[in-house]
Design a protein around this motif. Structure first.
Motif, PDB file in Angstrom:
ATOM      1  N   ARG A 104       0.870  -1.172   0.000  1.00 43.78           N
ATOM      2  CA  ARG A 104       0.000   0.000   0.000  1.00 43.78           C
ATOM      3  C   ARG A 104       0.907   1.221   0.000  1.00 43.78           C
ATOM      4  N   VAL A 105       0.871   1.998  -1.077  1.00 39.49           N
ATOM      5  CA  VAL A 105       1.843   3.055  -1.310  1.00 39.49           C
ATOM      6  C   VAL A 105       1.544   4.274  -0.448  1.00 39.49           C
ATOM      7  N   ARG A 106       2.566   4.746   0.252  1.00 38.91           N
ATOM      8  CA  ARG A 106       2.476   5.979   1.033  1.00 38.91           C
ATOM      9  C   ARG A 106       3.097   7.161   0.281  1.00 38.91           C
ATOM     10  N   ALA A 107       4.108   6.903  -0.526  1.00 38.14           N
ATOM     11  CA  ALA A 107       4.787   7.961  -1.282  1.00 38.14           C
ATOM     12  C   ALA A 107       5.466   7.338  -2.489  1.00 38.14           C
ATOM     13  N   ALA A 108       5.530   8.108  -3.567  1.00 38.95           N
ATOM     14  CA  ALA A 108       6.184   7.635  -4.792  1.00 38.95           C
ATOM     15  C   ALA A 108       6.997   8.765  -5.389  1.00 38.95           C
ATOM     16  N   GLY A 109       8.208   8.459  -5.818  1.00 35.66           N
ATOM     17  CA  GLY A 109       9.051   9.452  -6.456  1.00 35.66           C
ATOM     18  C   GLY A 109       8.670   9.661  -7.910  1.00 35.66           C
ATOM     19  N   VAL A 110       8.992  10.843  -8.429  1.00 31.63           N
ATOM     20  CA  VAL A 110       8.749  11.186  -9.832  1.00 31.63           C
ATOM     21  C   VAL A 110      10.098  11.372 -10.498  1.00 31.63           C
ATOM     22  N   LEU A 111      10.345  10.586 -11.541  1.00 33.19           N
ATOM     23  CA  LEU A 111      11.647  10.558 -12.197  1.00 33.19           C
ATOM     24  C   LEU A 111      11.524  10.868 -13.687  1.00 33.19           C
ATOM     25  N   PRO A 112      12.601  11.342 -14.323  1.00 31.31           N
ATOM     26  CA  PRO A 112      12.570  11.530 -15.776  1.00 31.31           C
ATOM     27  C   PRO A 112      12.161  10.266 -16.528  1.00 31.31           C
ATOM     28  N   PHE A 113      12.513   9.100 -15.993  1.00 31.64           N
ATOM     29  CA  PHE A 113      12.103   7.837 -16.623  1.00 31.64           C
ATOM     30  C   PHE A 113      10.590   7.786 -16.774  1.00 31.64           C
ATOM     31  N   ASP A 114       9.867   8.235 -15.759  1.00 34.22           N
ATOM     32  CA  ASP A 114       8.402   8.207 -15.797  1.00 34.22           C
ATOM     33  C   ASP A 114       7.864   9.108 -16.906  1.00 34.22           C
ATOM     34  N   ILE A 115       8.530  10.233 -17.110  1.00 37.19           N
ATOM     35  CA  ILE A 115       8.122  11.137 -18.187  1.00 37.19           C
ATOM     36  C   ILE A 115       8.338  10.466 -19.534  1.00 37.19           C
ATOM     37  N   GLY A 116       9.451   9.754 -19.677  1.00 37.78           N
ATOM     38  CA  GLY A 116       9.700   9.019 -20.908  1.00 37.78           C
ATOM     39  C   GLY A 116       8.638   7.977 -21.183  1.00 37.78           C
ATOM     40  N   VAL A 117       8.150   7.325 -20.133  1.00 41.84           N
ATOM     41  CA  VAL A 117       7.064   6.347 -20.287  1.00 41.84           C
ATOM     42  C   VAL A 117       5.797   7.038 -20.765  1.00 41.84           C
ATOM     43  N   ARG A 118       5.469   8.159 -20.132  1.00 41.89           N
ATOM     44  CA  ARG A 118       4.249   8.885 -20.498  1.00 41.89           C
ATOM     45  C   ARG A 118       4.308   9.395 -21.945  1.00 41.89           C
ATOM     46  N   GLU A 119       5.487   9.829 -22.370  1.00 42.32           N
ATOM     47  CA  GLU A 119       5.633  10.352 -23.729  1.00 42.32           C
ATOM     48  C   GLU A 119       5.743   9.253 -24.775  1.00 42.32           C
ATOM     49  N   GLY A 120       5.982   8.009 -24.350  1.00 44.71           N
ATOM     50  CA  GLY A 120       6.154   6.914 -25.293  1.00 44.71           C
ATOM     51  C   GLY A 120       7.576   6.749 -25.765  1.00 44.71           C
ATOM     52  N   VAL A 121       8.499   7.579 -25.250  1.00 48.06           N
ATOM     53  CA  VAL A 121       9.907   7.451 -25.601  1.00 48.06           C
ATOM     54  C   VAL A 121      10.484   6.174 -24.998  1.00 48.06           C
ATOM     55  N   ILE A 122      10.033   5.837 -23.800  1.00 51.76           N
ATOM     56  CA  ILE A 122      10.423   4.596 -23.123  1.00 51.76           C
ATOM     57  C   ILE A 122       9.200   3.692 -23.079  1.00 51.76           C
ATOM     58  N   ARG A 123       9.340   2.484 -23.606  1.00 50.87           N
ATOM     59  CA  ARG A 123       8.208   1.550 -23.636  1.00 50.87           C
ATOM     60  C   ARG A 123       8.634   0.220 -23.020  1.00 50.87           C
ATOM     61  N   PRO A 124       8.430   0.077 -21.709  1.00 43.92           N
ATOM     62  CA  PRO A 124       8.804  -1.176 -21.050  1.00 43.92           C
ATOM     63  C   PRO A 124       8.095  -2.368 -21.688  1.00 43.92           C
ATOM     64  N   PRO A 125       8.771  -3.507 -21.776  1.00 42.71           N
ATOM     65  CA  PRO A 125       8.166  -4.689 -22.388  1.00 42.71           C
ATOM     66  C   PRO A 125       6.837  -5.058 -21.719  1.00 42.71           C
ATOM     67  N   GLY A 126       5.831  -5.323 -22.543  1.00 38.66           N
ATOM     68  CA  GLY A 126       4.548  -5.778 -22.025  1.00 38.66           C
ATOM     69  C   GLY A 126       3.629  -4.698 -21.517  1.00 38.66           C
ATOM     70  N   ALA A 127       4.061  -3.440 -21.531  1.00 39.88           N
ATOM     71  CA  ALA A 127       3.213  -2.360 -21.020  1.00 39.88           C
ATOM     72  C   ALA A 127       2.009  -2.165 -21.921  1.00 39.88           C
ATOM     73  N   GLN A 128       0.820  -2.103 -21.325  1.00 41.12           N
ATOM     74  CA  GLN A 128      -0.422  -1.897 -22.068  1.00 41.12           C
ATOM     75  C   GLN A 128      -1.243  -0.815 -21.385  1.00 41.12           C
ATOM     76  N   PHE A 129      -1.966  -0.040 -22.187  1.00 35.06           N
ATOM     77  CA  PHE A 129      -2.834   0.996 -21.616  1.00 35.06           C
ATOM     78  C   PHE A 129      -3.980   0.352 -20.825  1.00 35.06           C
ATOM     79  N   PRO A 130      -4.385   0.959 -19.734  1.00 30.17           N
ATOM     80  CA  PRO A 130      -3.802   2.157 -19.122  1.00 30.17           C
ATOM     81  C   PRO A 130      -2.479   1.841 -18.434  1.00 30.17           C
ATOM     82  N   ILE A 131      -1.491   2.695 -18.668  1.00 25.61           N
ATOM     83  CA  ILE A 131      -0.167   2.514 -18.086  1.00 25.61           C
ATOM     84  C   ILE A 131      -0.032   3.399 -16.847  1.00 25.61           C
ATOM     85  N   VAL A 132       0.313   2.783 -15.732  1.00 25.29           N
ATOM     86  CA  VAL A 132       0.555   3.521 -14.493  1.00 25.29           C
ATOM     87  C   VAL A 132       2.061   3.700 -14.351  1.00 25.29           C
TER      88      VAL A 132
END
Length: 320
Positions: A46-74
């Motif tokens: 149960r998450v209390r806090a989560a960091g925000v990283l440039p990697f996450d922005i790359g995921v949102r923009e589609g620049v980084i696409r982790p294997p198997g990721a499907q919408f909706p992507i968290v």
């Protein structure tokens, strides 16, 4: 079956921030999703806090696409919280244990499921906001300085030294015995860098000369978190090109003949860094905390590429 008998889940759904299409920050929106179930070898946190990283922005923009990721992507690959449920084959963790950990995706949510080998116990001395944003930069700094072979007596240059990664890299270099740590940053952050044990210098034209004024014979190793001209200067002033690592500009690194960073995030690596924190050898500056509903604003903040320290998602709803 998954062993959830030791804890009661308040709801079958959870709140999360997710993207249903790649794009600008506005595509990151609050959604309701099923609460994930831990499989073999996994724990649910149960998450209390989560960091925000440039990697996450790359995921949102589609620049980084982790294997198997499907919408909706968290998005979200670093987090802290309490263990909520464990699979029957998991030992060493149980419901209620405070932990911090890492994943590729999923941390911008009320619950995240990861392998039991992706979490470590949270030190009592570590606040939740710090714990939520610790794993990514702490392990990144550890991997980079390991690759750079930083050790006693070294003179180390760190570009973008006031950022989340840079501040930990400065402190880790000192903890591993570096005699001199030179950190590039804007003047507004120079006092902060001095408090961490670094000698600050400004970015921009003349950087090589400013570094050489401190280290006339050059630096032993350099970590680049800025890219561009800063990476070129790092290679120019380093005595050993194989000890220059960039976190952001791999294309130029290849052109300059510099090594690429390799390494794997592990619980052992994270545990080593949390121990240093518990001993008072590391400090983390939180520059901003956002509620999960404003995850898009948090990513905009990180996306500016400026600012001291970490951006964190906290103040999660008690519902769910």
């Amino acid at each position: 079956m998954t062993d959830t008998t030791q804890t009661t889940r308040a709801a079958q759904t959870m709140r999360a921030a997710a993207v249903t299409a790649y794009g600008p920050a506005d595509v990151l929106r609050p959604v309701e999703l099923p609460v994930p179930e831990p499989g073999p070898g996994q724990v649910r946190v149960r998450v209390r806090a989560a960091g925000v990283l440039p990697f996450d922005i790359g995921v949102r923009e589609g620049v980084i696409r982790p294997p198997g990721a499907q919408f909706p992507i968290v998005p979200g690959n670093e987090f802290a919280g309490t263990v909520d449920a464990v699979a029957p084959d998991v030992t060493g963790f149980g419901p209620g244990d405070p932990v911090l950990g890492f994943s590729l995706l999923g941390a911008y949510a009320q619950y995240v499921v990861v392998g039991a080998d992706q979490v470590v116990r949270k030190p009592e001395e570590m606040e939740w906001a710090v714990a939520g944003g610790f794993s990514g930069n702490a392990q990144g700094a550890h991997m980079a300085l390991t690759a750079m072979r930083v050790g006693p007596g070294d003179t180390v240059l760190i570009n973008a030294a006031a950022g989340g990664l840079g501040t930990l890299a400065v402190q880790l270099a000192r903890a591993w015995g570096a005699t001199t740590v030179i950190g590039t940053a804007s003047e507004a952050n120079h006092a902060h860098l001095r408090s961490l044990g670094a000698i600050p210098v400004t970015y921009g034209d003349g950087l090589a000369e400013r570094v050489r004024a401190i280290a006339p014979g050059g630096v032993d190793a350099a970590l680049d978190g800025a890219g561009g001209d800063a990476l070129r200067v790092s290679a120019e002033v380093a005595r050993h090109p194989d000890r220059v690592i960039t976190m952001v500009d791999t294309d130029q690194a290849r052109r300059l003949g510099l090594p690429e960073l390799t390494g794997t995030r592990t619980a052992d690596r994270l545990a080593e860094m949390t121990l240093l924190y518990a001993k008072g050898r590391l400090r983390v500056h939180i520059r901003a905390e956002y509620p999960w509903e404003r995850a898009a604003d948090a990513q905009r903040d990180v996306g500016t590429g400026h600012g001291r320290g970490k951006v964190i998602l906290t103040r999660w709803s008690a519902a769910g």
